[in-house]
Design a protein around this motif. Structure first.
Motif, mmCIF file in Angstrom:
data_model
loop_
_atom_site.group_PDB
_atom_site.id
_atom_site.type_symbol
_atom_site.label_atom_id
_atom_site.label_comp_id
_atom_site.label_asym_id
_atom_site.label_seq_id
_atom_site.Cartn_x
_atom_site.Cartn_y
_atom_site.Cartn_z
ATOM 1 N N ARG A 394 0.822 -1.223 0.000
ATOM 2 C CA ARG A 394 0.000 0.000 0.000
ATOM 3 C C ARG A 394 0.849 1.263 0.000
ATOM 4 N N LEU A 395 2.126 1.156 0.408
ATOM 5 C CA LEU A 395 2.971 2.341 0.506
ATOM 6 C C LEU A 395 3.844 2.554 -0.723
ATOM 7 N N VAL A 396 3.759 1.675 -1.701
ATOM 8 C CA VAL A 396 4.516 1.891 -2.941
ATOM 9 C C VAL A 396 3.903 3.079 -3.676
ATOM 10 N N GLN A 397 4.699 4.102 -3.881
ATOM 11 C CA GLN A 397 4.223 5.359 -4.455
ATOM 12 C C GLN A 397 4.557 5.488 -5.932
ATOM 13 N N ASP A 398 5.810 5.201 -6.276
ATOM 14 C CA ASP A 398 6.286 5.385 -7.645
ATOM 15 C C ASP A 398 7.169 4.201 -8.012
ATOM 16 N N VAL A 399 7.153 3.851 -9.306
ATOM 17 C CA VAL A 399 7.947 2.726 -9.794
ATOM 18 C C VAL A 399 8.534 3.081 -11.159
ATOM 19 N N TRP A 400 9.802 2.724 -11.346
ATOM 20 C CA TRP A 400 10.475 2.897 -12.631
ATOM 21 C C TRP A 400 11.003 1.549 -13.106
ATOM 22 N N VAL A 401 10.941 1.302 -14.390
ATOM 23 C CA VAL A 401 11.562 0.126 -15.008
ATOM 24 C C VAL A 401 12.463 0.626 -16.127
ATOM 25 N N GLY A 402 13.736 0.317 -16.020
ATOM 26 C CA GLY A 402 14.688 0.822 -17.009
ATOM 27 C C GLY A 402 14.682 2.333 -17.100
ATOM 28 N N GLY A 403 14.456 2.983 -15.969
ATOM 29 C CA GLY A 403 14.435 4.444 -15.928
ATOM 30 C C GLY A 403 13.137 5.074 -16.368
ATOM 31 N N GLU A 404 12.194 4.281 -16.863
ATOM 32 C CA GLU A 404 10.889 4.783 -17.297
ATOM 33 C C GLU A 404 9.885 4.662 -16.152
ATOM 34 N N GLN A 405 9.202 5.755 -15.833
ATOM 35 C CA GLN A 405 8.232 5.700 -14.751
ATOM 36 C C GLN A 405 6.966 4.994 -15.239
ATOM 37 N N VAL A 406 6.661 3.865 -14.594
ATOM 38 C CA VAL A 406 5.502 3.063 -14.993
ATOM 39 C C VAL A 406 4.389 3.118 -13.942
ATOM 40 N N VAL A 407 4.689 3.635 -12.753
ATOM 41 C CA VAL A 407 3.682 3.900 -11.718
ATOM 42 C C VAL A 407 3.982 5.270 -11.128
ATOM 43 N N ALA A 408 2.977 6.116 -11.071
ATOM 44 C CA ALA A 408 3.115 7.450 -10.487
ATOM 45 C C ALA A 408 1.954 7.673 -9.534
ATOM 46 N N ASP A 409 2.277 7.992 -8.312
ATOM 47 C CA ASP A 409 1.241 8.221 -7.294
ATOM 48 C C ASP A 409 0.256 7.050 -7.242
ATOM 49 N N ARG A 410 0.806 5.837 -7.246
ATOM 50 C CA ARG A 410 0.049 4.592 -7.055
ATOM 51 C C ARG A 410 -0.698 4.102 -8.288
ATOM 52 N N GLU A 411 -0.654 4.824 -9.380
ATOM 53 C CA GLU A 411 -1.400 4.405 -10.553
ATOM 54 C C GLU A 411 -0.472 4.141 -11.737
ATOM 55 N N THR A 413 1.058 4.260 -15.408
ATOM 56 C CA THR A 413 1.135 5.401 -16.325
ATOM 57 C C THR A 413 0.804 5.019 -17.763
ATOM 58 N N THR A 414 0.745 3.733 -18.080
ATOM 59 C CA THR A 414 0.607 3.317 -19.478
ATOM 60 C C THR A 414 -0.767 2.749 -19.809
ATOM 61 N N VAL A 415 -1.582 2.441 -18.814
ATOM 62 C CA VAL A 415 -2.906 1.862 -19.054
ATOM 63 C C VAL A 415 -3.913 2.473 -18.083
#
Length: 433
Positions: A394-411, A413-415
């Motif tokens: 629940r506390l994961v806020q942002d995620v990057w894969v290969g430097g690309e942000q794929v989760v921002a503010d828990r949501e 970014t691509t779907v």
């Protein structure tokens, strides 16, 4: 890009805690400098200041994530009945589009929980790769090879080999999906198939992912003939390359020694093992013998979530309870199993830790939560304990894969998450109807 955070966990072997640190990401999506801000080299890159903890993306070493469309079906049955009475009949009704919808939802769920790499075993390779490319997640994919009604193991094996020979091991978005071989198990394949899988995988330096000794009943015939499944896999020639054995619950001392000798990695799935009453794996003994152990969720119809933070806690709890030793697995032990250990188990040195040259697969954990009520200015051991025992997905806020942000503010970014959930839910409703 340069990220700066009050705490960075590189997940080195010592499980160090870096205070007021930065993480540099190159334009190619690789990591540069990782260390204290005071020692960072001069840079003109834009700096993004984060408020929480930065750590490597988690690695789910065993999953069948497309099975999100089967979630909740047969949830109170033991393993073999669950497979034979619920799962296999339902899977026979799945279309390629159904499987892609399930993989999309599984990938979104994992990314939102900080899992940047997943080891997947399922059918319809093209549709799995397309789903993973849509979300941006990294994966090691072992297309299923099985000798059950409706499936031809030799054709499945030849298809994987041909795909790798023509297109290479890496495919999908920016080459984030690595192809391997997914022989289901010793009890669903003849010995000849396992021999040929081992030969094909070694020739291509590909990963083999296989279920081993998951329940006490499944491998009775193989144990009677060979003594144990690990011994059988040795005799038929599966070892010698990159091999990942999922579950590996019912192992003897000799089996564990065999795994260590052959360099076999283990995907430990405590949640699924408990839910299906399969047993408790001897994780402490495996680690003591030098076996590389990562953590896996298993499928979302046998767990039923894709939450590796929960698996960290369950792994430590069950190891402590089964040995009656509160030091059997510590917070730092399971954090490393979910990151660096997972990479080691699958034979990858480019993920699983924040080290120069590895992929910039990153997770930002928020700390405005009761789990961190004492703040971050606490002893390192307490900070790691709060992260592992009290925080969670629940506390994961942002995620990057290969430097690309794929989760921002828990949501993602691509779907559109809502649409992804609706599509998978429609498949489940059709199967139940």
């Amino acid at each position: 890009m340069r990220l700066r955070a009050p705490v960075v966990l590189p997940c080195d072997p010592a499980c160090s805690v870096l205070r007021d640190a930065v993480v540099d990401v190159s334009p190619a999506g690789r990591l540069g400098y990782v260390g204290p801000a005071a020692d960072a080299p001069a840079s003109e890159d834009p700096v993004r200041t984060l408020s929480g903890i930065v750590l490597p993306g988690l690695i789910n070493t065993h999953a069948h994530s497309a099975m999100t469309v089967l979630r909740g079906m047969g949830g109170d049955l033991p393993l073999l009945r669950w497979l034979q009475e619920v799962v296999w009949p339902a899977e026979a009704k799945l279309t390629p589009a159904d499987i892609e919808a399930g993989m999309l939802l599984g990938s979104v769920e994992m990314l939102r929980g900080g899992i940047t790499t997943s080891v997947e075993q399922y059918f319809q390779t093209d549709h799995l790769v397309r789903a993973l490319s849509t979300t941006g997640q990294r994966a090691l994919l072992g297309p299923a090879i099985v000798d059950t009604p409706g499936h031809n193991w030799r054709a499945q094996l030849d298809e994987v080999s041909a795909r790798i020979d023509v297109d290479g091991r890496f495919c999908g978005r920016d080459g984030r999906v690595e192809l391997g071989y997914g022989p289901h198990s010793a009890y669903t394949l003849p010995p000849e198939a396992l021999t040929l899988v081992g030969e094909a995988a070694r020739a291509r330096e590909a990963l083999v992912l296989i279920h081993v000794a998951e329940s006490a009943e499944e491998d009775a015939a193989q144990r009677a003939e060979y003594g144990s499944v690990p011994r059988m896999l040795h005799e038929v020639g599966l070892y010698g390359g990159r091999v990942l054995a999922a579950h590996s619950i019912h192992l003897s001392d000799a089996d564990i020694a065999e795994f260590a000798r052959a360099g076999v990695g283990v995907a430990h799935c405590p949640g699924s093992n408990a839910k299906l009453t399969s047993g408790i794996a001897r994780v402490r003994d495996m680690r003591a013998a030098g076996v590389r152990v990562g953590l896996g969720t298993d499928g979302p119809a046998s767990n039923d979530d894709l939450d590796l933070w929960e698996e960290m806690r369950l792994a430590a709890l069950l190891a402590r309870l089964s040995t009656m030793d509160s030091t059997a697995l510590t917070a730092s032990d399971v954090l490393l199993m979910a990151t660096r250990g997972g990479a080691e188990a699958v034979g990858r040195t480019d993920i699983g830790a924040l080290e120069e040259g590895r992929w910039a697969d990153l997770v930002h954990v928020a700390v405005d939560d009761p789990a961190f009520a004492a703040g971050l200015d606490v002893p390192d051991e307490q900070l790691l304990a709060n992260l592992v025992w009290a925080a969670g997905a629940r506390l994961v806020q942002d995620v990057w894969v290969g430097g690309e942000q794929v989760v921002a503010d828990r949501e993602p970014t691509t779907v559109d998450r809502t649409k992804v959930q609706e599509a998978a839910g429609a498949v489940n409703r059709r199967l139940r109807g």
